[in-house]
Design a protein around this motif. Structure first.
Motif, mmCIF file in Angstrom:
data_model
loop_
_atom_site.group_PDB
_atom_site.id
_atom_site.type_symbol
_atom_site.label_atom_id
_atom_site.label_comp_id
_atom_site.label_asym_id
_atom_site.label_seq_id
_atom_site.Cartn_x
_atom_site.Cartn_y
_atom_site.Cartn_z
ATOM 1 N N ARG A 52 33.825 17.632 49.407
ATOM 2 C CA ARG A 52 34.540 18.207 48.263
ATOM 3 C C ARG A 52 35.533 17.206 47.674
ATOM 4 O O ARG A 52 35.661 17.088 46.453
ATOM 5 N N PHE A 78 35.450 15.031 43.819
ATOM 6 C CA PHE A 78 36.541 14.864 42.866
ATOM 7 C C PHE A 78 36.921 13.398 42.685
ATOM 8 O O PHE A 78 37.102 12.922 41.561
ATOM 9 N N PHE A 131 36.831 10.804 39.274
ATOM 10 C CA PHE A 131 38.172 10.423 38.836
ATOM 11 C C PHE A 131 38.332 8.908 38.817
ATOM 12 O O PHE A 131 38.863 8.336 37.858
ATOM 13 N N ALA A 181 41.913 13.542 35.409
ATOM 14 C CA ALA A 181 41.987 14.450 36.557
ATOM 15 C C ALA A 181 41.385 15.808 36.220
ATOM 16 O O ALA A 181 40.697 16.415 37.049
ATOM 17 N N ALA A 198 37.628 15.343 36.075
ATOM 18 C CA ALA A 198 37.122 15.125 37.434
ATOM 19 C C ALA A 198 37.123 16.429 38.226
ATOM 20 O O ALA A 198 36.211 16.672 39.018
ATOM 21 N N ALA A 199 38.127 17.271 38.009
ATOM 22 C CA ALA A 199 38.154 18.561 38.695
ATOM 23 C C ALA A 199 36.998 19.443 38.241
ATOM 24 O O ALA A 199 36.363 20.116 39.063
ATOM 25 N N GLY A 239 33.867 17.943 39.749
ATOM 26 C CA GLY A 239 33.838 18.219 41.184
ATOM 27 C C GLY A 239 33.500 19.663 41.486
ATOM 28 O O GLY A 239 32.758 19.956 42.425
ATOM 29 N N LEU A 240 34.039 20.578 40.688
ATOM 30 C CA LEU A 240 33.713 21.990 40.870
ATOM 31 C C LEU A 240 32.234 22.245 40.606
ATOM 32 O O LEU A 240 31.572 22.973 41.356
ATOM 33 N N SER A 282 30.214 20.880 43.452
ATOM 34 C CA SER A 282 30.391 21.724 44.621
ATOM 35 C C SER A 282 29.555 22.994 44.525
ATOM 36 O O SER A 282 28.912 23.403 45.497
#
Length: 102
Positions: free
Chosen positions: A16, A20, A24, A41, A44-45, A48-49, A52
């Protein structure tokens, strides 16, 4: 051989974080995001979500199963069996309460 519970939680956490940190880092190397670290950021979040949700279902399931098993084992160990004396005391208390009420 089955993985240990701690290992599955660590694996999910590392994957996880990588989901991210890799986007980033790549966005921070682009000149467009040089002064806008907060935007990098945010993107990237979101990336990443998405990664995931799409690709980390099995590690998430393993981690949550491991946590549930640890909690069940902890609560089972915390519940000690009642002694015969405690059971008799409860029966006697109930009988005394019933005698006082009626």
């Amino acid at each position: 051989m089955k993985n240990s519970p701690v290992l599955s939680i660590v694996v999910f956490s590392v994957l996880r974080l990588a989901a991210f940190l890799v986007p980033f880092t790549l966005m921070m190397m682009l000149p467009a995001f040089a002064g806008l670290w907060w935007l990098a950021a945010l993107f990237a979040a979101l990336i990443g979500l998405s990664i995931s949700v799409l690709f980390l279902r099995r590690p998430l399931a393993d981690a949550t199963t491991a946590m549930a098993n640890r909690r069940a084992a902890r609560t089972a160990a915390a519940e000690k069996p009642r002694s015969e004396r405690e059971i008799e005391d409860e029966i006697e208390d109930a009988a005394n309460d019933e005698a006082q009420q009626g």
